[in-house]
Scaffold this motif. Structure first.
Motif, PDB file in Angstrom:
ATOM      1  N   ILE A 141     -14.380  10.979 -18.817  1.00  0.00           N
ATOM      2  CA  ILE A 141     -13.881  11.057 -20.193  1.00  0.00           C
ATOM      3  C   ILE A 141     -13.608  12.507 -20.572  1.00  0.00           C
ATOM      4  O   ILE A 141     -12.576  12.832 -21.190  1.00  0.00           O
ATOM      5  N   ARG A 142     -14.518  13.383 -20.177  1.00  0.00           N
ATOM      6  CA  ARG A 142     -14.332  14.791 -20.496  1.00  0.00           C
ATOM      7  C   ARG A 142     -13.112  15.373 -19.775  1.00  0.00           C
ATOM      8  O   ARG A 142     -12.331  16.151 -20.344  1.00  0.00           O
ATOM      9  N   LEU A 143     -12.901  14.966 -18.504  1.00  0.00           N
ATOM     10  CA  LEU A 143     -11.740  15.450 -17.764  1.00  0.00           C
ATOM     11  C   LEU A 143     -10.430  14.925 -18.361  1.00  0.00           C
ATOM     12  O   LEU A 143      -9.432  15.653 -18.431  1.00  0.00           O
ATOM     13  N   ASN A 144     -10.419  13.674 -18.786  1.00  0.00           N
ATOM     14  CA  ASN A 144      -9.206  13.109 -19.402  1.00  0.00           C
ATOM     15  C   ASN A 144      -8.849  13.847 -20.679  1.00  0.00           C
ATOM     16  O   ASN A 144      -7.669  14.130 -20.950  1.00  0.00           O
ATOM     17  N   SER A 145      -9.855  14.158 -21.477  1.00  0.00           N
ATOM     18  CA  SER A 145      -9.587  14.908 -22.706  1.00  0.00           C
ATOM     19  C   SER A 145      -9.063  16.306 -22.391  1.00  0.00           C
ATOM     20  O   SER A 145      -8.154  16.816 -23.059  1.00  0.00           O
ATOM     21  N   SER A 146      -9.614  16.925 -21.326  1.00  0.00           N
ATOM     22  CA  SER A 146      -9.122  18.254 -20.941  1.00  0.00           C
ATOM     23  C   SER A 146      -7.684  18.192 -20.446  1.00  0.00           C
ATOM     24  O   SER A 146      -6.858  19.057 -20.762  1.00  0.00           O
ATOM     25  N   ILE A 147      -7.373  17.152 -19.654  1.00  0.00           N
ATOM     26  CA  ILE A 147      -5.999  16.997 -19.157  1.00  0.00           C
ATOM     27  C   ILE A 147      -5.021  16.789 -20.310  1.00  0.00           C
ATOM     28  O   ILE A 147      -3.922  17.353 -20.330  1.00  0.00           O
ATOM     29  N   LYS A 148      -5.396  15.990 -21.288  1.00  0.00           N
ATOM     30  CA  LYS A 148      -4.524  15.757 -22.440  1.00  0.00           C
ATOM     31  C   LYS A 148      -4.280  17.047 -23.208  1.00  0.00           C
ATOM     32  O   LYS A 148      -3.153  17.354 -23.619  1.00  0.00           O
ATOM     33  N   ALA A 149      -5.366  17.845 -23.408  1.00  0.00           N
ATOM     34  CA  ALA A 149      -5.206  19.120 -24.109  1.00  0.00           C
ATOM     35  C   ALA A 149      -4.291  20.064 -23.337  1.00  0.00           C
ATOM     36  O   ALA A 149      -3.454  20.768 -23.912  1.00  0.00           O
ATOM     37  N   LEU A 150      -4.438  20.081 -21.997  1.00  0.00           N
ATOM     38  CA  LEU A 150      -3.580  20.937 -21.181  1.00  0.00           C
ATOM     39  C   LEU A 150      -2.120  20.492 -21.244  1.00  0.00           C
ATOM     40  O   LEU A 150      -1.209  21.331 -21.247  1.00  0.00           O
ATOM     41  N   ALA A 170     -21.251   5.733 -10.582  1.00  0.00           N
ATOM     42  CA  ALA A 170     -20.189   5.511 -11.570  1.00  0.00           C
ATOM     43  C   ALA A 170     -20.712   5.678 -12.984  1.00  0.00           C
ATOM     44  O   ALA A 170     -20.024   6.215 -13.865  1.00  0.00           O
ATOM     45  N   ILE A 171     -21.898   5.198 -13.214  1.00  0.00           N
ATOM     46  CA  ILE A 171     -22.467   5.344 -14.554  1.00  0.00           C
ATOM     47  C   ILE A 171     -22.641   6.823 -14.895  1.00  0.00           C
ATOM     48  O   ILE A 171     -22.388   7.266 -16.021  1.00  0.00           O
ATOM     49  N   LEU A 172     -23.061   7.603 -13.894  1.00  0.00           N
ATOM     50  CA  LEU A 172     -23.269   9.029 -14.144  1.00  0.00           C
ATOM     51  C   LEU A 172     -21.941   9.772 -14.309  1.00  0.00           C
ATOM     52  O   LEU A 172     -21.859  10.747 -15.057  1.00  0.00           O
ATOM     53  N   ASN A 173     -20.869   9.331 -13.596  1.00  0.00           N
ATOM     54  CA  ASN A 173     -19.574  10.032 -13.629  1.00  0.00           C
ATOM     55  C   ASN A 173     -18.671   9.590 -14.764  1.00  0.00           C
ATOM     56  O   ASN A 173     -17.595  10.163 -14.941  1.00  0.00           O
ATOM     57  N   GLU A 174     -19.042   8.581 -15.501  1.00  0.00           N
ATOM     58  CA  GLU A 174     -18.173   8.089 -16.576  1.00  0.00           C
ATOM     59  C   GLU A 174     -17.977   9.146 -17.654  1.00  0.00           C
ATOM     60  O   GLU A 174     -16.856   9.373 -18.135  1.00  0.00           O
ATOM     61  N   GLU A 175     -19.050   9.809 -18.029  1.00  0.00           N
ATOM     62  CA  GLU A 175     -18.921  10.865 -19.029  1.00  0.00           C
ATOM     63  C   GLU A 175     -18.058  12.012 -18.520  1.00  0.00           C
ATOM     64  O   GLU A 175     -17.238  12.566 -19.265  1.00  0.00           O
ATOM     65  N   ASP A 176     -18.217  12.362 -17.234  1.00  0.00           N
ATOM     66  CA  ASP A 176     -17.372  13.418 -16.676  1.00  0.00           C
ATOM     67  C   ASP A 176     -15.895  13.023 -16.695  1.00  0.00           C
ATOM     68  O   ASP A 176     -15.016  13.848 -16.963  1.00  0.00           O
TER      69      ASP A 176
END
Length: 500
Positions: A168-177, A160-166
């Protein structure tokens, strides 16, 4: 004494006596007289032995109480029985036997109940043991599951610690889309509006080309056939040609709006309200208000044209003919947006229509825009066209309307209207039938009241009363006087249009 009593119980003499009685009773009718007497004597002997044992126990029990031990019971129970010679009356004997039978029956029932209870208790104990075993196994499984979950939790914490950054990055991409999707949706809506407008403009261009060709041919014919002193005849024929061509186009366009644009508006309203009847009434009210506002704007425009031409008019044609010719050539509607806003304001302050609060009439702006353009062009004709006046709960008119598919055909009153009828203003001739819904239970409408004059409206959104009938039977717009310059000019007999 206790030992003697215990020995008597252990021998089971009374049980043996009862068994012999049962056997004698079963075989009494089969046995001979000697056998029955023998059985009876045997029972008496057995009874006397048992009585002897009981008298022995009685003596021992009384001796334990001293000299006068058990004196009351002996006097009340034993002595009366001894004085009668060990016998009693038949009634007493029968009663005693019945009591003994009842006691024996109750004992047997109690024994049976005790046996049943013990059997049920045994079953319950077995079920309890089974449940305990199942519970123990479930507890063990729960413990195993908890241990597995703890292991998985400890192993997933690092992931989970390793995937947290991923994440956040996916959420930002979804918002942009999502933002990009909204932009594309808005562009698609604009493109659809542009396509519809382009289609309308192409139709108008084709109409103008057709009018130009017809007018050019007719004018060439008139120039060669009519004498030079007949300019007014040329103007009249030109107006008749414009009337026929444009009227045919507008009637077809009005019919297309019923079958295509009205259904698009119903689809939009269906996303806002599930009440089908209310949606139909909203569409009909849009048509009424669009024609009302367009006619009002056209009257102002015609008045301005008349005032402008009156200062410079010197030709052989009349002023009204000059105004109509100017409108035929330059009467295109330019300020559509203002009239659409007037219609939206009138819809929001409609005195009769009731609609859900979630309905936004701005979503029907494109539909209202097309209605306004059609109403303007119909008003600008030499022989104007208009929708027939209508109100709820009036008698159904077969000449003006047709019933909808969900109407009650036996009902005589109109529940509500779906689409207005199209008619000529001068003659009142119906060109296109409207559509109405008839249902039982509708009450006959009372005379329409005038709209409240105290309501504050903008200059463009003011409303006039319903059209009134002139002396010759035709309808004229409210506020115009018969014979005035604002009233429509009668059309010649050669320019009448056949029913569509």
């Amino acid at each position: 004494m206790a030992e003697s009593l215990r020995r008597l119980v252990k021998t089971g003499g009374f049980s043996t006596l009862q068994d012999k009685l049962d056997q004698w009773c079963d075989n009494y009718l089969v046995n001979t007289c000697d056998e029955n007497v023998h059985r009876c004597c045997e029972l008496i002997e057995l009874t006397s032995r048992l009585q002897g044992q009981l008298f022995l126990i009685l003596n021992l029990s009384a001796a334990e109480g001293g000299i006068y031990g058990g004196c009351d019971a002996l006097k009340n129970r034993l002595l009366p029985w001894l004085t009668q010679g060990f016998t009693s009356s038949i009634a007493t004997t029968d009663l005693s036997l019945e009591m003994m039978a009842d006691v024996a029956k109750k004992d047997r029932a109690l024994s049976k109940m005790r046996a049943d209870f013990e059997a049920q208790l045994q079953d319950l104990e077995e079920d309890l043991d089974t449940s305990r075993n199942v519970s123990d196994s479930l507890k063990q499984e729960l413990q195993d599951t908890k241990s597995k979950l703890e292991e998985e939790r400890s192993s997933s914490m690092g992931e989970a610690i390793l995937n947290e950054e991923d994440t956040i990055r996916l959420n930002s991409s979804i918002k942009a889309l999502k933002d990009e999707l909204e932009v594309y949706k808005s562009r698609v809506g604009v493109l659809e509006s542009y396509e519809i407008e382009a289609r309308r403009l192409r139709e108008d261009v084709n109409l103008l080309r057709e009018e130009k060709a017809i007018l050019t041919g007719r004018m060439d014919y008139l120039t060669s056939s009519l004498p030079p002193t007949s300019p007014r005849s040329t103007v009249s024929v030109s107006s008749d040609v414009v009337q026929r061509v444009r009227q045919s186009h507008l009637v077809t366009r009005f019919g297309d709006m019923f079958s295509r644009d009205r259904m698009d508006a119903m689809d939009i309203l269906r996303t806002l309200s599930d009440d089908h009847d209310i949606n139909q009434q909203i569409v009909f009210a849009c048509a009424e208000e669009a024609f009302h506002c367009a006619k009002k704007a056209y009257r102002l425009y015609r008045s301005k044209v008349r005032s402008t031409l009156q200062l410079t008019h010197t030709g052989p044609e009349t002023l009204e003919e000059a105004v109509q010719n100017y409108i035929n050539k330059n009467g295109q509607l330019l300020d559509v947006h203002s009239i659409v806003q007037d219609v939206l304001l009138a819809m929001n302050t409609h005195p009769v229509l009731s609609y859900p609060p979630e309905v936004d009439f701005k979503s029907l702006s494109l539909f209202i825009r097309e209605l306004v353009k059609v109403a303007w062009e119909m008003s600008a004709l030499p022989n104007p066209l208009d929708i027939a006046p209508a109100r709820k709960s009036e008698l159904f008119d077969d000449f003006k309307y047709r019933r909808s598919y969900d109407s009650e055909y036996s009902a005589a009153l109109v529940s509500h209207y779906i689409w207005p009828a199209l008619q000529e203003v001068i003659t009142g001739k119906i060109l296109l039938k409207g559509e109405a819904v008839t249902r039982r239970g509708a009450t006959l409408a009372s005379p329409r009241r005038s709209r409240s004059p105290s309501r504050v409206v903008t200059p463009r959104s003011g409303r006039s009363p319903s059209p009134r009938r002139n002396m010759n039977g035709s309808f004229s717009p409210a506020g115009s006087r018969p014979g005035s310059s604002l009233s429509p000019r009668p059309m010649s007999a050669s320019s009448s249009f056949s029913s569509y």
